[in-house]
Scaffold this active site. Structure first.
Site, PDB file in Angstrom:
ATOM      1  N   TYR A 213       0.845  -1.201   0.000  1.00  0.00           N
ATOM      2  CA  TYR A 213       0.000   0.000   0.000  1.00  0.00           C
ATOM      3  C   TYR A 213       0.876   1.244   0.000  1.00  0.00           C
ATOM      4  CZ  TYR A 213      -3.865   3.137   1.210  1.00  0.00           C
ATOM      5  OH  TYR A 213      -4.805   4.130   1.185  1.00  0.00           O
ATOM      6  N   PHE A 270      -5.768   9.270  -3.213  1.00  0.00           N
ATOM      7  CA  PHE A 270      -4.558   8.768  -3.872  1.00  0.00           C
ATOM      8  C   PHE A 270      -4.154   7.511  -3.128  1.00  0.00           C
ATOM      9  CE2 PHE A 270      -0.156   7.785  -4.111  1.00  0.00           C
ATOM     10  CZ  PHE A 270       0.323   8.233  -5.334  1.00  0.00           C
ATOM     11  N   GLU A 271      -4.108   6.403  -3.835  1.00  0.00           N
ATOM     12  CA  GLU A 271      -3.510   5.193  -3.264  1.00  0.00           C
ATOM     13  C   GLU A 271      -3.065   4.300  -4.401  1.00  0.00           C
ATOM     14  OE1 GLU A 271      -6.417   3.537  -0.605  1.00  0.00           O
ATOM     15  OE2 GLU A 271      -7.799   2.972  -2.189  1.00  0.00           O
ATOM     16  N   ILE A 272      -1.914   3.704  -4.210  1.00  0.00           N
ATOM     17  CA  ILE A 272      -1.385   2.702  -5.127  1.00  0.00           C
ATOM     18  C   ILE A 272      -1.251   1.433  -4.296  1.00  0.00           C
ATOM     19  CG2 ILE A 272       0.538   2.025  -6.611  1.00  0.00           C
ATOM     20  CD1 ILE A 272       1.185   4.998  -6.951  1.00  0.00           C
TER      21      ILE A 272
END
Length: 371
Positions: A213, A270-272
């Site tokens: 994450y 926003f998250e990858i």
């Protein structure tokens, strides 16, 4: 015009053409490359294999997608977000885009988005049961909760659609048929900004370094929106201690060993992340437990604290990553790289002194404290 004069003219034109090529800046080259790879003539559901792209020449890529939840009314801001991320990153990688909506996308939305992406694009309709308030929710109780929040001037306090979105992002987006084939996703929203060049592929970085994450902004949640969330989490953990990872990030979430929640969370617009984190047994049972209480509707549980608590507890601390080098803005907060040489080296346009990181409402110090 005689032959000598004609040749002289051609020579001048050739020299001018060479001069224009040599005078291209790096930014000009990036824009030209991006524009040359637009997919204005692609059908709306073409797969990467159907594109006129030699993916083998792009180098290694992760099994990943750029994912946006958007409405037709957000066409302008969605296109701007896509254009910025393409210019700053994706024109070099051609990762596919997926767009999801609870209503069918308009032809205008699909045409304009397809014109600015550099890879494939798919548009998906969210299943009814994944979006709308479940029939088993006590609407009278939910309505009373919304009215109370409106009286207290809580942002989105009276919105059912916002609650639908939070529940969908918490427990359903990674189950959508279009998304199922991907392992990684980068969540992008309409009306966000990317202020720096992104030279390293974040997906490959995470995959090669055992990360699950990634985030750019950390903040405090509004306590009045999640009054019973932490107690519900503690009940779940008490019944399922096997899911809590060793060397987890409880110190980020709590200042007293888990007795209370300090409200810190990763800002999930926003998250990858690796969707295996959400698709695994621990998160599946965790979401089902939370959902069964009705807290998404009786209160206003956001997907940001729901995701953050899970990532902090079910993953090791070293599997979470702060993307300092990615300049990102979602009004009213902005992260501007602070690392030595990052701002100039990434051609950033943001003002480092305006970065949210050390705002009093930021939790980045809490995150750095446990590293």
């Amino acid at each position: 015009m005689n032959t000598t004069a004609r040749y002289a003219r051609y020579a001048i034109l050739i020299l001018l053409g060479l001069y224009s090529i040599l005078s291209f800046t790096r930014e000009d080259y990036g824009r030209a490359t991006s524009l040359s790879n637009t997919s204005s003539e692609l059908s709306f559901n073409e797969s990467p294999d159907e594109l006129d792209l030699d993916l083998d020449t792009l180098g290694p890529r992760a099994n990943a997608t750029l994912l946006m939840l958007a409405r037709n009314s957000e066409t302008d801001t969605a296109v701007r977000s896509v254009r910025e991320l393409e210019d700053r990153f994706n024109h070099k990688h051609h990762y596919p885009w997926v767009f999801l909506n609870e209503q069918p996308f308009s032809d205008d939305f699909k045409t304009r988005v397809s014109n600015v992406v550099s890879g494939s694009v798919e548009f998906g309709l969210i299943p009814h049961d994944h979006w709308y308030q479940p029939d088993w929710i006590d609407e009278e109780k939910a309505s009373q909760g919304r009215q109370k929040m409106v009286q207290e001037n809580i942002v989105y306090g009276g919105s059912v659609s916002y609650r639908n979105m939070c529940r969908f992002n918490s427990g359903f987006f990674y189950r959508h048929p279009i998304v199922q084939k991907y392992k990684w996703y980068w969540r992008v929203e309409p009306d966000v900004h990317f202020h720096c060049d992104i030279d390293e592929d974040p997906f490959l970085f995470m995959e090669n370094n055992d990360k699950l994450y990634g985030f750019t902004i950390s903040a405090y949640e509004f306590h009045s929106t999640i009054l019973t969330l932490w107690d519900t989490v503690k009940e779940f953990i008490a019944e399922n201690p096997q899911y809590v990872a060793e060397d987890n990030s409880m110190g980020y979430l709590s200042d007293d060993g888990g007795n209370s929640y300090n409200l810190c969370h990763f800002w999930s617009n926003f998250e990858i992340a690796n969707m295996d984190l959400w698709r695994g047994e621990a998160y599946t049972k965790y979401f089902e437990y939370l959902d069964s209480t009705g807290g998404f509707y009786y209160e206003r549980w956001g997907d940001a604290p729901v995701h953050s608590i899970a990532a902090a507890l079910f993953a090791r601390k070293d599997q979470l990553h702060f993307f300092d080098q990615i300049g990102y803005e979602h009004h009213p907060w902005m992260h501007c790289p602070k690392g030595a040489g990052l701002w100039s080296g990434k051609n950033c346009s943001c003002n480092p002194s305006s970065s949210f990181d050390y705002n009093g409402y930021s939790c980045i110090r809490q995150w750095e404290r446990i590293q």
